[in-house]
Design an enzyme around this catalytic site. Structure first.
Site, PDB file in Angstrom:
ATOM      1  N   ARG A 161       0.750  -1.220   0.149  1.00 29.40           N
ATOM      2  CA  ARG A 161      -0.042  -0.102  -0.074  1.00 29.40           C
ATOM      3  C   ARG A 161       0.699   0.969   0.001  1.00 29.40           C
ATOM      4  O   ARG A 161       1.996   1.300   0.436  1.00 29.40           O
ATOM      5  CB  ARG A 161      -0.948   0.226   1.083  1.00 29.40           C
ATOM      6  CG  ARG A 161      -2.003  -0.824   1.215  1.00 29.40           C
ATOM      7  CD  ARG A 161      -3.193  -0.497  -0.189  1.00 29.40           C
ATOM      8  NE  ARG A 161      -4.276  -1.173  -0.089  1.00 29.40           N
ATOM      9  CZ  ARG A 161      -4.311  -2.083  -1.110  1.00 29.40           C
ATOM     10  NH1 ARG A 161      -3.416  -2.597  -1.807  1.00 29.40           N
ATOM     11  NH2 ARG A 161      -5.481  -3.014  -1.031  1.00 29.40           N
ATOM     12  N   GLU A 205      -3.500   7.454  -4.994  1.00 25.00           N
ATOM     13  CA  GLU A 205      -3.772   6.825  -6.243  1.00 25.00           C
ATOM     14  C   GLU A 205      -5.098   7.460  -6.766  1.00 25.00           C
ATOM     15  O   GLU A 205      -6.118   7.970  -6.104  1.00 25.00           O
ATOM     16  CB  GLU A 205      -4.023   5.246  -6.011  1.00 25.00           C
ATOM     17  CG  GLU A 205      -2.708   4.611  -5.570  1.00 25.00           C
ATOM     18  CD  GLU A 205      -2.921   3.031  -5.442  1.00 25.00           C
ATOM     19  OE1 GLU A 205      -3.745   2.628  -5.913  1.00 25.00           O
ATOM     20  OE2 GLU A 205      -2.038   2.547  -4.770  1.00 25.00           O
ATOM     21  N   HIS A 216      -1.012  -0.004 -10.059  1.00 27.68           N
ATOM     22  CA  HIS A 216      -1.789  -1.176  -9.027  1.00 27.68           C
ATOM     23  C   HIS A 216      -2.300  -2.287  -9.875  1.00 27.68           C
ATOM     24  O   HIS A 216      -3.336  -2.481  -9.931  1.00 27.68           O
ATOM     25  CB  HIS A 216      -2.767  -0.399  -8.492  1.00 27.68           C
ATOM     26  CG  HIS A 216      -3.344  -1.041  -6.997  1.00 27.68           C
ATOM     27  ND1 HIS A 216      -3.703  -0.413  -5.920  1.00 27.68           N
ATOM     28  CD2 HIS A 216      -3.367  -2.412  -6.783  1.00 27.68           C
ATOM     29  CE1 HIS A 216      -3.955  -1.187  -5.169  1.00 27.68           C
ATOM     30  NE2 HIS A 216      -3.777  -2.374  -5.526  1.00 27.68           N
TER      31      HIS A 216
HETATM   32  C1  8YV Z   1      -6.883  -5.366  -5.633  1.00 28.59           C
HETATM   33  C2  8YV Z   1      -5.002  -5.066  -3.740  1.00 28.59           C
HETATM   34  O1  8YV Z   1      -6.612  -5.109  -7.014  1.00 28.59           O
HETATM   35  O2  8YV Z   1      -6.226  -7.038  -3.131  1.00 28.59           O
HETATM   36  C3  8YV Z   1      -5.695  -6.040  -2.676  1.00 28.59           C
HETATM   37  O3  8YV Z   1      -5.323  -5.903  -1.561  1.00 28.59           O
HETATM   38  O4  8YV Z   1      -4.243  -4.450  -3.432  1.00 28.59           O
HETATM   39  C4  8YV Z   1      -5.381  -5.399  -5.178  1.00 28.59           C
HETATM   40  O5  8YV Z   1      -4.636  -6.625  -5.674  1.00 28.59           O
HETATM   41  C5  8YV Z   1      -7.440  -4.329  -5.113  1.00 28.59           C
HETATM   42  O6  8YV Z   1      -7.319  -4.133  -3.787  1.00 28.59           O
HETATM   43  C6  8YV Z   1      -8.931  -4.533  -5.136  1.00 28.59           C
HETATM   44  O7  8YV Z   1      -9.685  -4.002  -4.237  1.00 28.59           O
END
Ligand code: 8YV
Length: 322
Positions: A241, A270, A288
């Protein structure tokens, strides 16, 4: 009996939307743009289930937006740093996520970023596309080798371990890791992994890959002081993150050449990135993409379906996080 209503805050893979529509009264955000806080608050009042993503911030203020009809937030994604879990629990909202199914893809992407940084793939690609490649020469765009180097894994959960496994078994890298809890000795042995204090890991690793959850508790875990502990030849990779890394401090370190490069898939705000970051040659920047494969996005959706179905059947959902 009328069907229970479900809102998807974004568009999902069609195959999963079809599965959901068979059982539920399904609404989706046809514009596929992030919903406003007001729209999410309204959704919590109007639907039995709301299925958010990382682009939806669900904090105490959103939850205070009126009487809540929703029984659960079934998040499409593993990370739930965008959801205030305590506030959800107080509001009587169950929260679920989608772990496991995105582990391999995210670990693959972490290794890809490490390789792209080490072998200067972004710089090379930009050069070729701009028709600025002067042709082969013995000293042109020399990078560094990953094989045999040391990878430092920050956060040794599923994705951290899968990244360590790729680095160790695929590239012969030594593994060091930092995490609150030490991994079982069988895993340490399998990956020849050494548990270190975080600062020591920052000082020893050639590649540092971040795999801790987001949210307030890990905000700026990688700050100017920790960056200053890194080797000048070291690479930082973040597929976790954005808020875990102090972006301004990272830009300063990359600009001064205090560290060699950074491979980033996630950012503090983002989809907005500081212009200074976008202009750095020694940063590889992806939008992402950690879990962005057809296979995984369908699997994530089906994992949400499993959680929803369990709640409706009066069972504890398999991926309950609040
Ligand atoms: C997702 C991600 O695409 O799952 C997660 O925590 O960071 C990503 O791979 C995104 O969060 C979808 O909500």
């Amino acid at each position: 009996m009328s069907r229970l209503s479900v809102l998807l805050t974004r568009r999902w893979p069609r195959a999963v939307e079809e599965v959901l529509a068979r059982t539920y009264d399904l609404s989706r955000n046809h514009e596929d743009r992030a919903l406003s806080a007001g729209a999410i608050a309204a959704a919590l009042r109007d639907f039995d289930f709301v299925c958010p993503t990382v682009t939806d911030r669900i904090d105490a203020e959103v939850l205070a937006g009126g009487p809540i009809r929703a029984r659960a937030l079934c998040n499409f994604g593993a990370g739930v740093g965008h959801i205030d879990l305590e506030a959800c629990a107080s509001a009587g909202l169950v929260v679920t996520n989608t772990p496991d199914v995105l582990t391999d893809d995210t670990a693959d992407l972490a290794m890809m970023l490490a390789l792209m940084c080490a072998r200067r793939a972004g710089e090379g690609e930009r050069l070729v596309r701009a028709d600025r490649w002067p042709g082969w020469s013995p000293t042109h765009l020399l990078g560094t080798r990953l094989s045999g180097k040391t990878i430092g894994i920050v956060g040794f959960g599923r994705i951290g371990r899968a990244t360590a496994q790729r680095a160790h078994c695929g590239f012969g890298m030594s593994v060091i890791y930092a995490s609150r809890h030490r991994a079982p000795s069988i895993i340490e042995q399998e990956l020849a992994a050494r548990h270190l204090a975080l600062d020591q890991l920052f000082a020893e690793a050639d590649v540092i890959s971040i795999h801790v959850p987001g949210g307030q508790s890990n905000r700026h875990l990688v700050d100017a002081r920790r960056l200053s502990l890194m080797k000048r030849s070291a690479i930082l990779v973040n597929t976790a993150r954005g808020e875990v890394v102090d972006e301004e401090a990272l830009i300063a370190a990359l600009t001064r050449g205090d560290i060699a490069a950074a491979g980033l898939d996630v950012y503090q705000h983002e989809p907005h990135l500081p212009a200074a970051l976008r202009s750095l040659e020694n940063a590889v920047l992806l939008p992402h993409l950690g879990s962005a494969t057809d296979e995984t996005r369908v699997a994530m959706g089906l994992r949400v379906v499993a959680n929803l179905d369990a709640i409706v059947a009066g069972q504890t959902p398999p991926d309950r996080v609040a």
